[in-house]
Scaffold this active site. Structure first.
Site, PDB file in Angstrom:
ATOM      1  N   GLU A  96      52.264  -9.762   4.637  1.00 25.20           N
ATOM      2  CA  GLU A  96      51.168  -9.711   5.187  1.00 25.20           C
ATOM      3  C   GLU A  96      50.536  -8.187   5.045  1.00 25.20           C
ATOM      4  O   GLU A  96      48.904  -7.776   4.558  1.00 25.20           O
ATOM      5  CB  GLU A  96      51.311  -9.653   6.809  1.00 25.20           C
ATOM      6  CG  GLU A  96      49.712 -10.054   7.293  1.00 25.20           C
ATOM      7  CD  GLU A  96      48.673  -9.257   7.901  1.00 25.20           C
ATOM      8  OE1 GLU A  96      47.174  -9.396   7.545  1.00 25.20           O
ATOM      9  OE2 GLU A  96      48.997  -8.163   8.013  1.00 25.20           O
ATOM     10  N   ASP A  97      51.531  -7.115   4.841  1.00 24.80           N
ATOM     11  CA  ASP A  97      51.016  -5.853   5.328  1.00 24.80           C
ATOM     12  C   ASP A  97      51.752  -4.839   4.224  1.00 24.80           C
ATOM     13  O   ASP A  97      53.414  -5.615   4.445  1.00 24.80           O
ATOM     14  CB  ASP A  97      50.906  -5.297   6.454  1.00 24.80           C
ATOM     15  CG  ASP A  97      49.912  -3.787   5.908  1.00 24.80           C
ATOM     16  OD1 ASP A  97      48.536  -3.892   4.993  1.00 24.80           O
ATOM     17  OD2 ASP A  97      49.545  -3.119   6.723  1.00 24.80           O
ATOM     18  N   HIS A 139      52.842  -6.941  12.325  1.00 19.77           N
ATOM     19  CA  HIS A 139      51.454  -8.039  11.972  1.00 19.77           C
ATOM     20  C   HIS A 139      51.005  -6.611  11.082  1.00 19.77           C
ATOM     21  O   HIS A 139      51.427  -6.232  10.121  1.00 19.77           O
ATOM     22  CB  HIS A 139      49.970  -7.504  12.950  1.00 19.77           C
ATOM     23  CG  HIS A 139      49.279  -8.626  12.396  1.00 19.77           C
ATOM     24  ND1 HIS A 139      47.504  -8.950  13.185  1.00 19.77           N
ATOM     25  CD2 HIS A 139      48.269  -9.326  11.435  1.00 19.77           C
ATOM     26  CE1 HIS A 139      47.360  -9.351  12.668  1.00 19.77           C
ATOM     27  NE2 HIS A 139      46.861  -9.299  10.714  1.00 19.77           N
ATOM     28  N   ASN A 188      38.856  -5.605  11.031  1.00 19.41           N
ATOM     29  CA  ASN A 188      40.332  -5.872  11.015  1.00 19.41           C
ATOM     30  C   ASN A 188      40.876  -5.134   9.747  1.00 19.41           C
ATOM     31  O   ASN A 188      41.546  -4.202  10.664  1.00 19.41           O
ATOM     32  CB  ASN A 188      40.711  -7.621  10.203  1.00 19.41           C
ATOM     33  CG  ASN A 188      41.677  -7.659   9.871  1.00 19.41           C
ATOM     34  OD1 ASN A 188      42.940  -7.300  10.507  1.00 19.41           O
ATOM     35  ND2 ASN A 188      41.954  -8.136   8.646  1.00 19.41           N
ATOM     36  N   ASP A 226      40.302  -9.486   4.437  1.00 21.89           N
ATOM     37  CA  ASP A 226      41.988  -8.748   4.898  1.00 21.89           C
ATOM     38  C   ASP A 226      41.785  -7.254   5.252  1.00 21.89           C
ATOM     39  O   ASP A 226      40.970  -6.604   5.577  1.00 21.89           O
ATOM     40  CB  ASP A 226      42.802 -10.015   4.934  1.00 21.89           C
ATOM     41  CG  ASP A 226      43.482  -9.537   5.644  1.00 21.89           C
ATOM     42  OD1 ASP A 226      43.628  -9.340   6.838  1.00 21.89           O
ATOM     43  OD2 ASP A 226      43.878 -11.492   6.185  1.00 21.89           O
ATOM     44  N   ASN A 227      42.864  -7.285   4.247  1.00 20.32           N
ATOM     45  CA  ASN A 227      43.226  -5.506   4.903  1.00 20.32           C
ATOM     46  C   ASN A 227      42.799  -4.319   3.713  1.00 20.32           C
ATOM     47  O   ASN A 227      42.813  -5.394   2.318  1.00 20.32           O
ATOM     48  CB  ASN A 227      44.796  -5.387   5.033  1.00 20.32           C
ATOM     49  CG  ASN A 227      45.355  -3.683   5.934  1.00 20.32           C
ATOM     50  OD1 ASN A 227      43.881  -3.081   5.885  1.00 20.32           O
ATOM     51  ND2 ASN A 227      46.143  -3.471   6.097  1.00 20.32           N
TER      52      ASN A 227
HETATM   53  C1  LIG Z   1      45.790  -2.730   6.746  1.00 17.94           C
HETATM   54  O1  LIG Z   1      46.621  -1.338   7.149  1.00 17.94           O
HETATM   55  C2  LIG Z   1      46.799  -0.122   7.329  1.00 17.94           C
HETATM   56  C3  LIG Z   1      47.788   0.637   6.638  1.00 17.94           C
HETATM   57  O2  LIG Z   1      48.055   0.686   5.868  1.00 17.94           O
HETATM   58  C4  LIG Z   1      47.324  -0.864   8.714  1.00 17.94           C
HETATM   59  O3  LIG Z   1      47.467   0.404   9.941  1.00 17.94           O
HETATM   60  C5  LIG Z   1      47.176  -2.259   9.933  1.00 17.94           C
HETATM   61  O4  LIG Z   1      48.045  -1.876  10.525  1.00 17.94           O
HETATM   62  C6  LIG Z   1      46.393  -2.944   8.265  1.00 17.94           C
HETATM   63  N1  LIG Z   1      45.756  -4.147   9.420  1.00 17.94           N
HETATM   64  C7  LIG Z   1      46.335  -5.183   9.422  1.00 17.94           C
HETATM   65  C8  LIG Z   1      45.960  -6.401   9.777  1.00 17.94           C
HETATM   66  O5  LIG Z   1      47.862  -5.643   8.590  1.00 17.94           O
END
Ligand SMILES: *[C@@H]1O[C@H](CO)[C@@H](O)[C@H](O)[C@H]1NC(C)=O
Ligand SMILES: *[C@@H]1O[C@H](CO)[C@@H](O)[C@H](O)[C@H]1NC(C)=O
Length: 313
Positions: free
Chosen positions: A64-65, A125, A182, A227-228
């Site tokens: 996801e990230d 997440h 998000n 999304d991100n």
């Molecule tokens: C999106 O990316 C940022 C920077 O890496 C991070 O801080 C954040 O938690 C991420 N959010 C999601 C929903 O993945």
């Protein structure tokens, strides 16, 4: 006893009807732009696939990230359980993988989490790496924690999601009114925050004030669910992991899976940001892209519940 069973069955039945109704409303809501015109939540993508891409071995149920340190070490979160999203391995706890992008042929390795941590309930997440700072911005992507209320919140478009600022001294809301705030990231010069509003399909460019509040400079409107976001450390461009087809994501069908899309936004601060597609696939290779992260000519693409892709550009 019989009454109790009947009551439980009735409850379950009502919950089912409720869920169907909400799903229908959600379909309708996603089909509308804030302005009322029809929004394309069912877009099919034209394939855009850089030549040197391969799936990352060992990642099957989500990435996801992805966050990459300035040294080229990539952290990949895996095994997200998120209400309403597909989950290909519901019994697997979350994991964090590490990949060293300086290697010739990088592979992932699972990070060992030390004892005393409840690994079974680990559900990573979003993720960020910190080097020295003890303060950050974060989004709250829904107001209610209950799944149905959160869905209702989205369908009714309450716009109660917001951006928070955290420091050891204070925690405060610094921007409000998002439909579903998000993804979030910061510009290379640390003067601007970019916030992705998933259901509004746009990126808010916000300036950081002296007191850490945010003021909105502009909104970059796109035609895909964002999304991100990450920032390319070499160019400052915004990279966005996107969902071109929300319905396929919400109603997962292996025969007709959701696709993936990664956009690059150049000159986000200028009058005319330039938007290009770095990657797009109909789901035959990669499903439900949520993030794209770059380092020295390499690109990692993560997904909500599926695999992960490594590309050399
Ligand atoms: C999106 O990316 C940022 C920077 O890496 C991070 O801080 C954040 O938690 C991420 N959010 C999601 C929903 O993945
Ligand atoms: C996706 O694209 C591939 C070719 O790139 C094609 O073979 C396949 O039928 C497509 N799948 C769907 C569901 O459209």
């Amino acid at each position: 006893m019989g009454k109790l069973v009947a009551l439980i069955l009735l409850g379950a039945g009502l919950a089912l009807v409720w869920e169907r109704l909400l799903t229908l409303r959600l379909r309708a809501a996603l089909g509308r732009l804030p302005s009322g015109e029809r929004m394309n939540a069912y877009r099919e993508v034209e394939s855009v696939e850089p030549q040197n891409c391969r799936l990352i071995e060992g990642i099957e149920n989500g990435s996801e990230d992805i966050d990459i340190l300035p040294s080229g070490l990539a952290f990949i979160s895996n095994g997200l359980k998120y209400p309403g999203m597909p989950d290909l391995a519901p019994d697997e706890p979350g994991r964090i993988f590490l990949m060293d992008l300086n290697e010739q042929n990088p592979r992932v390795q699972e990070l060992n989490i030390s004892d005393g941590f409840d690994r079974a309930s680990f559900n990573p997440h979003g993720m960020s790496t910190f080097i020295d700072k003890e303060q950050f911005y974060a989004t709250r992507d829904h107001y209610f924690t209950n799944f149905f209320l959160a869905l209702l919140e989205l369908v009714m478009d309450l716009r109660w999601t917001h951006v928070l600022f955290y420091s050891p001294r204070e925690v405060k809301v610094v921007a409000r009114g998002f439909s579903s705030a998000n993804g979030i990231t910061i510009s290379l010069d640390k003067k601007y925050i970019y916030v992705a509003d998933v259901s509004d399909k746009n990126i808010h460019v916000m300036k950081i004030q002296d007191n850490w509040d945010l003021t909105q400079l502009k909104v970059i409107q796109l035609d895909t669910l964002l999304d991100n976001l990450t920032v390319d450390p070499d160019t400052g461009d915004i990279l966005a992991g996107c969902h071109p087809n929300a319905i396929k994501l919400l109603m997962y069908n292996t025969e007709d899976p959701p696709g993936s899309e990664v956009l690059r936004i150049r000159n986000a601060l200028s009058k005319k940001p330039v938007i290009s597609t770095m990657y797009a696939n109909n789901g035959s290779v990669l499903q439900g892209s949520s993030v794209a992260s770059a380092y020295g000519g390499k690109l990692l693409i993560g997904t909500v519940f599926h695999k992960a892709l490594y590309c050399e550009l």
